[in-house]
Design a protein around this motif. Structure first.
Motif: not given
Ligand SMILES: NC(=O)C1=CN([C@@H]2O[C@H](COP(=O)(O)OP(=O)(O)OC[C@H]3O[C@@H](n4cnc5c(N)ncnc54)[C@H](OP(=O)(O)O)[C@@H]3O)[C@@H](O)[C@H]2O)C=CC1
Ligand SMILES: O=C(O)[C@@H]1CCC=N1
Length: 269
Positions: A6, A8, A11, A33-34, A36, A38, A67, A69, A76, A94-96, A118-120
């Protein structure tokens, strides 16, 4: 096993590309995705499936990666309760800042949940990824998540009470490292060297220095001492960095990122 995403963005794109480049069949991956658009673009690039809604993704998946923010989760998750309750997939966030407790409170009861940072550098298979999980996660599920994130770099289990700290040094600090290299290259440019060449040299030097710290087992300050010849050039730079507050700036930057991570965790932002 079927994997859903969820979101795109940066990350998720890196993760899905890592997976499909390392043996995961895109046919078993479902993305929304919001906009769609992407999700569709990423799905097309990876031979995966794009879905119109998060509900479709959940219905199709054994593992669902959140996935978006952090603040979007609150938007959601309430609307996805029934979809999660019906399918009961393994949920990966994976949210900070968003803790296992927060995720558990916002999902149906007793869901298996894994928190991942993870990181970029995942884009080139070089992420340093931290992972923790709740008691509902089975050993098999944990291995499945570790295998996914191993396609984008190294994976280490981190106790959740250190997850915020990990998120600073493992997740965010890559940006600090990029800034340091750029500053060096900019200074070299000022002194007359082409920027591109200077950046390559700075990056190679940082890479070598990182390997030195990892492989030599020596403390960084012992290595600094070995570079500083008596009355030589390096000590001029080292003392200047100290006088200009280099370490204090890094520590303040660390504290600022950790504080923001905590604010996100407390739902203040
Ligand atoms: N970037 C990084 O280096 C790292 C990020 N993270 C975490 O990853 C997560 C994503 O960050 P990042 O990839 O940078 O963010 P991006 O802004 O690149 O991507 C966010 C994605 O979320 C999608 N989205 C937004 N709202 C919704 C919604 N209502 N339903 C479905 N999808 C939605 C967006 O859709 P659309 O594309 O259609 O707009 C977009 O694809 C964050 O929680 C962050 O903390 C963790 C570690 C490192
Ligand atoms: O800036 C962020 O919020 C995310 C989390 C760690 C790296 N990027």
């Amino acid at each position: 096993m079927k994997f859903g995403f969820i979101g795109a963005g940066n990350m998720v794109s890196a993760i899905v590309k890592g997976m499909t480049a390392n043996g995961y069949d895109g046919k078993n991956i479902f993305i929304t995705s919001k906009t769609v658009t992407s999700a569709a673009k990423l799905a097309e690039a990876c031979g995966a499936n794009s879905c119109q809604t998060a509900g479709e993704v959940i219905a199709a998946s054994d593992v669902v990666v959140l996935g978006v923010k952090p603040h979007i989760l609150a938007e959601i998750l309430p609307g996805l309760q029934a979809d999660f309750a019906a399918k009961k997939p393994l949920v990966v966030s994976i949210a900070a800042g968003k803790t296992l407790a927060y995720l558990a409170e916002n999902l149906p009861k007793d869901m298996p949940i894994v928190r991942v940072m993870p990181n970029i550098n995942a884009k080139i298979g070089a992420s340093t990824t931290g992972i923790c999980h709740n008691d509902a996660v089975t050993a098999e599920q944990l291995e499945a998540v570790k295998a996914v994130f191993a396609t984008i770099g190294s994976v280490a289990e981190i106790p959740e009470n250190h997850f915020g700290i990990f998120s600073v040094i493992g997740g965010a600090s890559v940006a600090f490292a990029y800034m340091y290299m750029d500053a060096l290259a900019r200074a070299a440019l000022k002194a007359g060297m082409p920027k591109k060449q200077a950046l390559e040299i700075a990056a190679e030097t940082v890479k070598g220095s990182a390997e030195m710290v990892l492989k030599s087992g020596e403390a960084p300050w012992s290595l600094v001492d070995q570079v500083c010849s008596p009355g030589g050039t390096t000590i001029e730079g080292v003392t200047t960095l100290q006088a200009k507050g280099f370490e204090a700036a890094v520590v303040a930057a660390f504290d600022a990122v950790l504080e923001k991570d905590k604010k996100i965790g407390r739902g203040e932002v």
